[in-house]
Design an enzyme around this catalytic site. Structure first.
Site, PDB file in Angstrom:
ATOM      1  N   ASP A   1     -63.530 124.589 -26.554  1.00  0.00           N
ATOM      2  CA  ASP A   1     -63.924 124.791 -25.158  1.00  0.00           C
ATOM      3  C   ASP A   1     -63.402 126.111 -24.614  1.00  0.00           C
ATOM      4  O   ASP A   1     -62.460 126.702 -25.155  1.00  0.00           O
ATOM      5  CB  ASP A   1     -63.441 123.635 -24.285  1.00  0.00           C
ATOM      6  CG  ASP A   1     -61.924 123.550 -24.195  1.00  0.00           C
ATOM      7  OD1 ASP A   1     -61.245 123.668 -25.243  1.00  0.00           O
ATOM      8  OD2 ASP A   1     -61.403 123.359 -23.081  1.00  0.00           O
TER       9      ASP A   1
ATOM     10  N   GLU B   1     -59.176 121.580 -24.577  1.00  0.00           N
ATOM     11  CA  GLU B   1     -57.809 122.107 -24.478  1.00  0.00           C
ATOM     12  C   GLU B   1     -57.561 122.761 -23.127  1.00  0.00           C
ATOM     13  O   GLU B   1     -56.468 122.659 -22.560  1.00  0.00           O
ATOM     14  CB  GLU B   1     -57.564 123.112 -25.613  1.00  0.00           C
ATOM     15  CG  GLU B   1     -56.108 123.540 -25.783  1.00  0.00           C
ATOM     16  CD  GLU B   1     -55.709 124.770 -24.937  1.00  0.00           C
ATOM     17  OE1 GLU B   1     -54.510 125.099 -24.886  1.00  0.00           O
ATOM     18  OE2 GLU B   1     -56.620 125.386 -24.324  1.00  0.00           O
TER      19      GLU B   1
END
Length: 413
Positions: free
Chosen positions: A81, A176
């Site tokens: 991400d 994350e």
């Protein structure tokens, strides 16, 4: 063999921005689009046991080719991400070949420039090839560079069977950037003894200390009355929120702190006379100081409730992650091995504290000691993000040295 920067440029074309307000995993379905692409690529290059689970976590492994049956299983981990802080849609990377050391024009139409006067580390990259944005999005080097570097290493190992290595485990995580990357990582499936997140910045960075972290949500409950007849009746939640913030130390904020200095960061503020909400992040490397910061929030809450009566101020504090240092020190070979690998690659190790957190901090407390190493990028989360192609290539060399050194290591040592 695919060049690391070519691999990276493919990954940044996929928007994987995560969403802190979503309760699902992954927080955005589009992260699975990159996950599916990685699964296909990993299978094509010959990585074993490749899969993406229902939560968007991608796994794979390269079995040992070493006669040393006591070599540890080593995990390399990166996240798919990108930060919610700026758009990751329609990223238009540009390659500045043989950077001349001057101002880089990211977007002539919008007059967006990146100058070494503002970003002094640019001076280190004169003569190198830089990948930059067009000034309208982030780049995504955090952490698609880490993914590209890990898979470039994997391709090298699979094409060069003469390079001995122990069991190598791969994991790519979602979310994350919203603090949930390690939440559903299946360590039983990963089956690693030690790990590294490849999620750092400047070439040579090696990190095994990070902030202790918490979030604080402060809700101020007011009373709205027509201002013409408000005397003795109105309680303006906005003014009380401002008072709350003014009772916190003025210089304990990101813009006045560095290195091991912690901070309280007001990240969001919105409200009306009736109700105001403030979102803070609380950070400190020292656990005692971290605890004192959280206590201060509750003391200010109690004081204002005593001052104004009732439960006008409501504060909720949730711990996010803790400093991995105490989990790494018993396995300090993780640090010494990377230092040796960097020195073998003629890279000076830069051991610095992380002014943030990584999946590795959470994983270290889950039972997988997991320091963080460099990717080569700078200015993450913003339009001025950039990465050196030469730094990416050198990071692949460092990863190669790490797995070669661990092939000689014995878990009995």
């Amino acid at each position: 063999m695919t060049k690391v920067h070519e691999r990276f440029l493919k990954y940044v074309s996929v928007d994987t921005k995560s969403d802190p307000d979503s309760k699902s995993c992954p927080s955005t379905d589009k992260q699975k689009k990159l996950g599916a692409f990685l699964v296909s690529e990993m299978k094509a290059m010959g990585i074993s046991d490749v899969e993406m689970d229902e939560n968007g976590y991608v796994y794979g492994q390269i079995p040992s080719n070493s006669p040393n049956d006591k070599a540890p299983s080593l995990a390399l981990i990166a996240h798919m991400d990108t930060s919610p802080d700026l758009s990751g849609t329609n990223v238009k990377p540009q390659i500045i070949e043989a950077y001349d050391g001057g101002t880089i024009v990211l977007n002539e139409t919008l007059d967006i420039k990146m100058s070494p006067d503002e970003f002094d580390h640019l001076a280190h990259y004169k003569g190198q090839d830089l990948i930059v944005t067009d000034g309208t999005t982030l780049l995504g080097a955090d952490d698609k560079a880490g993914i590209a570097e890990i898979l470039t290493l994997c391709e090298f190992l699979l094409e060069h069977d003469g390079v001995l290595h122990g069991p190598l485990k791969i994991a790519f995580t979602p979310d994350e950037e919203v603090g949930r990357g390690a939440d559903l990582l299946n360590l039983e499936k990963l089956k690693a003894d030690f790990g590294y997140t490849v999620d750092g910045g400047e070439l040579g960075e090696l990190e095994f200390e990070n902030f202790n972290a918490a979030s604080a949500k402060v809700i101020i409950h007011g009373t709205n009355i027509h201002p013409g007849s408000a005397k003795g009746k109105m309680v303006n939640s906005i003014l009380i929120a401002m008072e709350f913030n003014q009772m916190l130390p003025a210089f304990d904020v990101p813009s006045f702190t560095e290195n091991y200095e912690g901070f309280n960061h007001l990240n969001d503020f919105h409200g009306s006379v009736e109700e105001t909400q403030m979102l803070y992040i609380i950070r400190d490397h020292d656990f005692k100081k971290f605890d004192e910061k959280k206590t201060l929030f509750m003391n200010v809450t109690h004081f204002l409730n005593q001052k104004y009566g009732g439960d006008i101020v409501e504060t909720q504090i949730v711990d996010s992650y803790f400093n991995m240092r105490e989990k790494i020190i018993p396995h300090f070979h993780l640090i010494e091995t990377v230092k040796k690998a960097m020195e073998n690659c003629e890279v000076t190790p830069l051991i610095v504290p992380i002014r943030g957190g990584t999946d590795g901090a959470r994983l270290s407390y889950m039972g997988l000691p997991c320091p963080n190493i460099c990717t080569g990028g700078h200015n993450f989360h913003g339009r001025y993000e950039y990465i050196s192609i030469q730094s990416m290539e050198k990071t692949v060399d460092i990863l190669t040295e790490i797995v070669k050194l661990y092939e000689q290591y014995s878990l009995e040592v």
